[in-house]
Design a protein around this motif. Sequence first.
Motif, PDB file in Angstrom:
ATOM      1  N   LEU B 122      30.846  88.747  65.694  1.00 16.74           N
ATOM      2  CA  LEU B 122      29.465  89.006  65.290  1.00 16.74           C
ATOM      3  C   LEU B 122      28.618  87.737  65.347  1.00 16.74           C
ATOM      4  O   LEU B 122      27.535  87.717  65.938  1.00 16.74           O
ATOM      5  CB  LEU B 122      29.474  89.578  63.866  1.00 16.74           C
ATOM      6  CG  LEU B 122      28.270  90.420  63.466  1.00 16.74           C
ATOM      7  CD1 LEU B 122      28.130  91.593  64.408  1.00 16.74           C
ATOM      8  CD2 LEU B 122      28.441  90.910  62.031  1.00 16.74           C
ATOM      9  N   SER B 123      29.151  86.661  64.756  1.00 18.29           N
ATOM     10  CA  SER B 123      28.343  85.434  64.706  1.00 18.29           C
ATOM     11  C   SER B 123      28.161  84.848  66.098  1.00 18.29           C
ATOM     12  O   SER B 123      27.103  84.316  66.421  1.00 18.29           O
ATOM     13  CB  SER B 123      28.960  84.412  63.751  1.00 18.29           C
ATOM     14  OG  SER B 123      30.170  83.949  64.280  1.00 18.29           O
ATOM     15  N   THR B 124      29.193  84.964  66.944  1.00 22.73           N
ATOM     16  CA  THR B 124      29.049  84.424  68.298  1.00 22.73           C
ATOM     17  C   THR B 124      28.038  85.240  69.099  1.00 22.73           C
ATOM     18  O   THR B 124      27.203  84.676  69.814  1.00 22.73           O
ATOM     19  CB  THR B 124      30.400  84.414  69.031  1.00 22.73           C
ATOM     20  OG1 THR B 124      31.374  83.889  68.142  1.00 22.73           O
ATOM     21  CG2 THR B 124      30.336  83.570  70.278  1.00 22.73           C
ATOM     22  N   SER B 125      28.116  86.567  68.966  1.00 25.77           N
ATOM     23  CA  SER B 125      27.134  87.389  69.677  1.00 25.77           C
ATOM     24  C   SER B 125      25.726  87.013  69.258  1.00 25.77           C
ATOM     25  O   SER B 125      24.824  86.877  70.099  1.00 25.77           O
ATOM     26  CB  SER B 125      27.348  88.870  69.386  1.00 25.77           C
ATOM     27  OG  SER B 125      28.691  89.197  69.422  1.00 25.77           O
ATOM     28  N   ALA B 126      25.545  86.844  67.959  1.00 24.33           N
ATOM     29  CA  ALA B 126      24.212  86.483  67.473  1.00 24.33           C
ATOM     30  C   ALA B 126      23.782  85.149  68.053  1.00 24.33           C
ATOM     31  O   ALA B 126      22.624  84.983  68.478  1.00 24.33           O
ATOM     32  CB  ALA B 126      24.212  86.430  65.950  1.00 24.33           C
ATOM     33  N   ALA B 127      24.704  84.190  68.104  1.00 23.92           N
ATOM     34  CA  ALA B 127      24.364  82.871  68.649  1.00 23.92           C
ATOM     35  C   ALA B 127      23.988  82.976  70.120  1.00 23.92           C
ATOM     36  O   ALA B 127      22.999  82.389  70.565  1.00 23.92           O
ATOM     37  CB  ALA B 127      25.552  81.915  68.469  1.00 23.92           C
ATOM     38  N   VAL B 128      24.747  83.753  70.864  1.00 26.49           N
ATOM     39  CA  VAL B 128      24.444  83.920  72.292  1.00 26.49           C
ATOM     40  C   VAL B 128      23.071  84.561  72.459  1.00 26.49           C
ATOM     41  O   VAL B 128      22.254  84.126  73.265  1.00 26.49           O
ATOM     42  CB  VAL B 128      25.533  84.781  72.978  1.00 26.49           C
ATOM     43  CG1 VAL B 128      25.096  85.187  74.372  1.00 26.49           C
ATOM     44  CG2 VAL B 128      26.842  84.015  73.032  1.00 26.49           C
ATOM     45  N   TYR B 129      22.821  85.589  71.665  1.00 25.67           N
ATOM     46  CA  TYR B 129      21.511  86.262  71.710  1.00 25.67           C
ATOM     47  C   TYR B 129      20.388  85.253  71.494  1.00 25.67           C
ATOM     48  O   TYR B 129      19.437  85.161  72.270  1.00 25.67           O
ATOM     49  CB  TYR B 129      21.471  87.350  70.634  1.00 25.67           C
ATOM     50  CG  TYR B 129      20.106  87.949  70.415  1.00 25.67           C
ATOM     51  CD1 TYR B 129      19.705  89.069  71.119  1.00 25.67           C
ATOM     52  CD2 TYR B 129      19.210  87.372  69.516  1.00 25.67           C
ATOM     53  CE1 TYR B 129      18.453  89.611  70.935  1.00 25.67           C
ATOM     54  CE2 TYR B 129      17.954  87.908  69.318  1.00 25.67           C
ATOM     55  CZ  TYR B 129      17.575  89.021  70.023  1.00 25.67           C
ATOM     56  OH  TYR B 129      16.335  89.545  69.837  1.00 25.67           O
ATOM     57  N   ILE B 130      20.529  84.476  70.413  1.00 28.99           N
ATOM     58  CA  ILE B 130      19.455  83.537  70.064  1.00 28.99           C
ATOM     59  C   ILE B 130      19.246  82.533  71.182  1.00 28.99           C
ATOM     60  O   ILE B 130      18.124  82.320  71.649  1.00 28.99           O
ATOM     61  CB  ILE B 130      19.792  82.808  68.746  1.00 28.99           C
ATOM     62  CG1 ILE B 130      19.727  83.789  67.585  1.00 28.99           C
ATOM     63  CG2 ILE B 130      18.835  81.656  68.508  1.00 28.99           C
ATOM     64  CD1 ILE B 130      20.325  83.257  66.301  1.00 28.99           C
ATOM     65  N   GLU B 131      20.343  81.937  71.642  1.00 32.08           N
ATOM     66  CA  GLU B 131      20.183  80.870  72.640  1.00 32.08           C
ATOM     67  C   GLU B 131      19.664  81.410  73.965  1.00 32.08           C
ATOM     68  O   GLU B 131      18.982  80.708  74.696  1.00 32.08           O
ATOM     69  CB  GLU B 131      21.499  80.115  72.835  1.00 32.08           C
ATOM     70  CG  GLU B 131      21.954  79.333  71.610  1.00 32.08           C
ATOM     71  CD  GLU B 131      20.857  78.431  71.034  1.00 32.08           C
ATOM     72  OE1 GLU B 131      19.984  77.975  71.786  1.00 32.08           O
ATOM     73  OE2 GLU B 131      20.879  78.211  69.795  1.00 32.08           O
ATOM     74  N   THR B 132      20.002  82.663  74.297  1.00 35.09           N
ATOM     75  CA  THR B 132      19.511  83.216  75.559  1.00 35.09           C
ATOM     76  C   THR B 132      18.018  83.484  75.490  1.00 35.09           C
ATOM     77  O   THR B 132      17.243  82.979  76.300  1.00 35.09           O
ATOM     78  CB  THR B 132      20.228  84.548  75.873  1.00 35.09           C
ATOM     79  OG1 THR B 132      21.622  84.340  75.709  1.00 35.09           O
ATOM     80  CG2 THR B 132      19.940  85.003  77.283  1.00 35.09           C
ATOM     81  N   PHE B 133      17.610  84.259  74.523  1.00 32.51           N
ATOM     82  CA  PHE B 133      16.223  84.725  74.535  1.00 32.51           C
ATOM     83  C   PHE B 133      15.235  83.658  74.083  1.00 32.51           C
ATOM     84  O   PHE B 133      14.092  83.675  74.479  1.00 32.51           O
ATOM     85  CB  PHE B 133      16.094  85.984  73.681  1.00 32.51           C
ATOM     86  CG  PHE B 133      16.739  87.165  74.332  1.00 32.51           C
ATOM     87  CD1 PHE B 133      16.144  87.766  75.425  1.00 32.51           C
ATOM     88  CD2 PHE B 133      17.965  87.641  73.893  1.00 32.51           C
ATOM     89  CE1 PHE B 133      16.744  88.838  76.057  1.00 32.51           C
ATOM     90  CE2 PHE B 133      18.566  88.717  74.509  1.00 32.51           C
ATOM     91  CZ  PHE B 133      17.961  89.315  75.595  1.00 32.51           C
ATOM     92  N   ARG B 134      15.726  82.714  73.280  1.00 34.06           N
ATOM     93  CA  ARG B 134      14.824  81.683  72.810  1.00 34.06           C
ATOM     94  C   ARG B 134      14.491  80.701  73.924  1.00 34.06           C
ATOM     95  O   ARG B 134      13.464  80.055  73.903  1.00 34.06           O
ATOM     96  CB  ARG B 134      15.505  80.942  71.649  1.00 34.06           C
ATOM     97  CG  ARG B 134      14.551  80.172  70.790  1.00 34.06           C
ATOM     98  CD  ARG B 134      15.242  79.735  69.558  1.00 34.06           C
ATOM     99  NE  ARG B 134      16.395  78.884  69.847  1.00 34.06           N
ATOM    100  CZ  ARG B 134      16.800  77.911  69.034  1.00 34.06           C
ATOM    101  NH1 ARG B 134      16.168  77.694  67.922  1.00 34.06           N
ATOM    102  NH2 ARG B 134      17.856  77.192  69.320  1.00 34.06           N
TER     103      ARG B 134
END
Lengths: 340, 395
Positions: B122-134
Amino acid sequence: MKTTKLLAIASTVVVAVSMMASAHAGGTLDGVKKKGFIQCGINSGVPGFSIANDKGEWSGLDVDFCKAVAAAVFGDTTKVKYTSLTAKERFTALQSGEIDLLSRNTTWTLTRDSNLGISFTGVNYYDGQGFLVNNGVKSAKELDGASVCIQAGTTTELNLSDYFRANNMKYEPITYDKVEETIKGFEEGRCDVLTSDQSQLYALRLQLKEPEKAEVLPEVISKEPLGPSVRQGDEDWFKIVRWTLFAMVEAEELGLTSANIDEKKSSADPSVKRFVGAEEGVGGQGLKLGNEWAYNIVKQVGNYGESFERNVGSGSPLKIERGLNALWSKGGLQYAAPIR
Amino acid sequence: MANATPQAAPSKPSLWNDPQKRGILIQVLVLAAIFAFFGFIFYNTLSNYAQRGISTGFGFLNNTAGFGISQTLIPYQESDNYWQVFKVGLLNTLLVAGLGIVTATILGFIVGVARLSKNWLLSTSAAVYIETFRNIPVLLQIVFLYALLLKILPSAKESYSFAEAVFVNKRGFYVPEPIPQAGFDWTIWAFVLAVALVIVLRWIARKVQEKTGQQWPMFWIGVALIIGAPLVTYFMTGRPLEWSLPVLKGFNFQGGIRVIPELVVLWIALSVYTAAFIAEIVRSGIQSVSHGQTEAANALGLRHNQTLKLVVIPQAMRVIIPQLTSQYLNLTKNTSLATAIAYPDLVAVFAGTTLNQSGQAIEIIFMTMMFYLSVSLLISLFMNWYNNKMALVER
């Protein structure tokens, strides 16, 4: 001490600003001669009218006109710099002085000529608005309820709404900023119809992946006289641009082409002599140009017919008929005031 | 003290040597220069306009627009004037900004909390999401999503349909439109009544809890009342609602409610982009709450959810809200990217088409800027009020 410094700064600012204002007041011709080139506003990409090749060199009917003005002013067609503009940007660019000349398939209308602070100098292409549809639709009258792709800030946007209202039909306008986006929207199926000037539609159709699956409807729903325009209030520059267009048409009437003008230069025909500047008194003085201004246009760019055939006519992939754009003597509307 | 001779009245200093008066003089001069500067620019613009025959003033707002707009929240016809166009564009901008703010906040909170989860996936997915879209410009995301959507969605004739009532195709998302018949008022009143009842019940529940420590399952009571009461009324009054189903006629679907794909794309892209920033803000807010608070809550026997809801989040909000404000402002201003994909927002229909058709560049850009300024200030005001409400009350 501080005060005097401040006062000095303040007065410098005031002087600088007033100088900025006075610099603006000079004529376009002087400005153009001073900087050594003409800044010409063109379309960002319509095959046949203005399109850049892979080396970034522009060509097309509208681009030829920019070159013709450069030939008349400088005797050198390379002294043009191009600014590619969307329909939305074009008038502001001209009003603000960012460009000296707008040659970007722009329809001449009363509102534009009278309210926008610009003046149209003539018509270099008589066009009309049409519809590009996928095969199967036979008439524009069948388009009730269709989604229509269209470019923002054009007369087409207004004509479209007039046409559908007059025929009591509904439509959904999908208004894009750029020509390229409208054709993409049509190709992807966001809209059923692409509307624009017919000349553009023929050109854009060729950009489709499968051009044979789309066709331009025969109906023309408006008059679209396209022509170059300049800022209002600068008579000298206005006349140069207007007569450049006349010279191109007149050259075709006289049978002068880029290939034969050198040969005909020594002709005894008085109208040819006047044209090439061999007869004193009717040369370029009145236009504040050199005597060979018209000769340079034809020698370096060609006459109107040459430019037409090369860019949009039989010598191009578009193969558009001369139609309304033939000379008046051949059943068209192109007519130039005499050069004498 | 020896030389304490009575002081002679000081000779009046010259204007230049009196610091106070000199200061005032300089300020007056600078102010005059600034006024002269802007006055000059204003005058120069006007005279340039007059010289070039461009009309000025706001009279053009009464002129007929004459062009169509694909999405209008208020009635609009081509024969309406530019002022109506301004209102249509303004509402379209507010619509997408409002929708975007709501979804970005929800998504941002979920991702932000997930980012801190002990679950690695969960935390890794969230991190990937943030770093991609940001880290990708939002304009690219919008254009990409639009191209993608037009590619994958079917044409109108081959629409995806759900129960022959909901249709999805390149032209938009169609859902049935409820058309209230006579007697539907009762259902609305039932809903209003249920909401009022829930508010009262909550208040009572709190009192009861404060007195006895007993908790009522307020959440479920609320849900049951707010959904149940109108539903029962609706059936008792004989279902006074008709549905207008979207039907394919000619080129497009007619009837029903339609959401144009441009709105969907802009809404999703702006929400997803802004949510990435909000997630980081939420994370920093939660991490700013000292660990001792969590431990104390644990010691008191609060469950994990309760700790989060009652202890951590209220304190984290004090860090989050001010930063959230600037994200809301960003999102609102980013809606102007609509013009890239034919969404008829204020910039596209007013600062674009209207400007071009009327030529009133300065007036139109001025009005557009004032609109964004007012909206941004209103959002700031509201968030400041909310922030003050949430701020630590010092006793």
